[in-house]
Design a protein around this motif. Sequence first.
Motif, PDB file in Angstrom:
ATOM      1  N   TYR A 145     -12.072   0.647  -1.486  1.00  0.00           N
ATOM      2  CA  TYR A 145     -12.065   1.619  -2.255  1.00  0.00           C
ATOM      3  C   TYR A 145     -13.097   2.493  -3.161  1.00  0.00           C
ATOM      4  CZ  TYR A 145     -10.115   4.059  -6.126  1.00  0.00           C
ATOM      5  OH  TYR A 145      -9.332   4.550  -7.609  1.00  0.00           O
ATOM      6  N   SER A 193     -15.484   6.072  -4.328  1.00  0.00           N
ATOM      7  CA  SER A 193     -15.131   7.541  -4.706  1.00  0.00           C
ATOM      8  C   SER A 193     -16.426   8.647  -4.048  1.00  0.00           C
ATOM      9  CB  SER A 193     -16.125   7.822  -6.294  1.00  0.00           C
ATOM     10  OG  SER A 193     -17.387   7.604  -6.612  1.00  0.00           O
ATOM     11  N   CYS A 219     -11.632   7.611  -2.623  1.00  0.00           N
ATOM     12  CA  CYS A 219     -11.137   7.528  -0.687  1.00  0.00           C
ATOM     13  C   CYS A 219     -10.597   5.928  -0.663  1.00  0.00           C
ATOM     14  CB  CYS A 219     -11.870   8.364  -0.230  1.00  0.00           C
ATOM     15  SG  CYS A 219     -13.544   8.126  -0.392  1.00  0.00           S
ATOM     16  N   TRP A 263      -7.049   8.316  -0.831  1.00  0.00           N
ATOM     17  CA  TRP A 263      -6.373   7.772  -1.860  1.00  0.00           C
ATOM     18  C   TRP A 263      -5.048   7.908  -2.540  1.00  0.00           C
ATOM     19  CZ3 TRP A 263      -6.127   2.396  -1.974  1.00  0.00           C
ATOM     20  CH2 TRP A 263      -5.675   1.837  -3.802  1.00  0.00           C
ATOM     21  N   ILE A 264      -3.806   7.850  -1.687  1.00  0.00           N
ATOM     22  CA  ILE A 264      -2.915   7.739  -2.411  1.00  0.00           C
ATOM     23  C   ILE A 264      -2.548   7.404  -3.637  1.00  0.00           C
ATOM     24  CG2 ILE A 264      -0.760   8.448  -1.943  1.00  0.00           C
ATOM     25  CD1 ILE A 264      -2.543  10.597  -1.006  1.00  0.00           C
ATOM     26  N   GLU A 265      -2.124   7.850  -4.731  1.00  0.00           N
ATOM     27  CA  GLU A 265      -1.166   6.539  -5.710  1.00  0.00           C
ATOM     28  C   GLU A 265       0.262   6.017  -5.536  1.00  0.00           C
ATOM     29  OE1 GLU A 265      -2.401   4.312  -7.768  1.00  0.00           O
ATOM     30  OE2 GLU A 265      -4.362   5.092  -7.665  1.00  0.00           O
ATOM     31  N   SER A 266       0.741   5.808  -4.933  1.00  0.00           N
ATOM     32  CA  SER A 266       2.088   5.598  -4.984  1.00  0.00           C
ATOM     33  C   SER A 266       2.712   5.583  -6.348  1.00  0.00           C
ATOM     34  CB  SER A 266       2.251   4.639  -3.623  1.00  0.00           C
ATOM     35  OG  SER A 266       4.129   4.076  -3.008  1.00  0.00           O
ATOM     36  N   ALA A 267       4.591   5.973  -5.264  1.00  0.00           N
ATOM     37  CA  ALA A 267       5.227   5.662  -6.922  1.00  0.00           C
ATOM     38  C   ALA A 267       5.587   4.385  -6.636  1.00  0.00           C
ATOM     39  CB  ALA A 267       5.962   7.077  -6.520  1.00  0.00           C
ATOM     40  N   ALA A 268       5.682   3.631  -7.527  1.00  0.00           N
ATOM     41  CA  ALA A 268       6.159   2.428  -7.801  1.00  0.00           C
ATOM     42  C   ALA A 268       8.236   2.388  -8.081  1.00  0.00           C
ATOM     43  CB  ALA A 268       5.537   1.673  -9.038  1.00  0.00           C
ATOM     44  N   LEU A 298       3.962   5.325   1.782  1.00  0.00           N
ATOM     45  CA  LEU A 298       3.254   5.445   0.037  1.00  0.00           C
ATOM     46  C   LEU A 298       3.952   6.561   0.042  1.00  0.00           C
ATOM     47  CD1 LEU A 298      -0.488   4.851   0.511  1.00  0.00           C
ATOM     48  CD2 LEU A 298       1.587   3.673  -0.147  1.00  0.00           C
ATOM     49  N   GLU A 314       4.735   9.824  -2.726  1.00  0.00           N
ATOM     50  CA  GLU A 314       4.081  10.550  -4.192  1.00  0.00           C
ATOM     51  C   GLU A 314       5.177  11.301  -4.309  1.00  0.00           C
ATOM     52  OE1 GLU A 314      -0.394  11.781  -4.169  1.00  0.00           O
ATOM     53  OE2 GLU A 314       1.266  13.597  -2.801  1.00  0.00           O
TER      54      GLU A 314
END
Length: 272
Positions: A38, A40, A50, A106-111, A173, A175
């Motif tokens: 992981y 930056s 990323c 990097w993708i922040e997934s919708a939990a 993932l 989003e």
Amino acid sequence: MSAPERIPPRSVTTAELLAKGELKVRGQIREASNAVLYCSVSYEGQDAFCVYKPVAGERPLWDFPDGTLAQREVAAYEVSEATGWGLVPPTVLRDGPYGEGMCQLWIESAADSELLALVDDEEPADGWKAIGFAEVGEGRTALLVHADDARLRRLAVLDAVINNADRKGGHLLPEGQDRLYGIDHGVTFNAENKLRTLLWGWAGEPLTGEAVETLTTLRDGLASGGPLATRLAELITAAEVDATRARVDALLASGKHPEPSGEWPAIPWPPV
């Protein structure tokens, strides 16, 4: 004297940021089977997070002896972009702190987005598609289902094209409400049929008109000398490019989503 004209800062594309930015390792994703870092990334005033997967951290696979897993990840992104569906996060091949590797946004997934479920019923409810029965302990089984979701259906088509041998639930993932990404495409593009996925809910069903149109566009790009064929030739073998073209032709000829061959387990393990 008039003031000098102020030149606005140049907009940096995500691809430029990933390819040219300074990578700083922030941590390691330890549950992965290969090295996944992981990071930056910073470039000309733009910043993002990323994933960096160095080739040096890949475990050799006997059935994927050619090239690298990182190259296959980038090839999957190139095919995704050619579909126009944007199903794979921006991905580049670049040098990094531990040598050449794949770098992906990097993708922040919708939990709270539910795409998979285990149910006690024999048949899926409306809005769901059956995958198969799974053991849940104490001699009990439950039906594993996935959402009857247009985004997942597009991903199922993409997986059939790139011959994804490892489409697990953890690789999905979402989003927000409209966007869905698939990740982890290192075991793709084999010249032999190795499709293993959780997304069998549409197996044998007719392809959507959108999918047929998209596959036709892919076929044009994969023609000898076509832009997609030329780009893939830099990442995978000639035999694998030919096999990708053949898979697209087969999908268009059948007009249907593929079905499990029965020659090997159709669902990856563990499934999530």
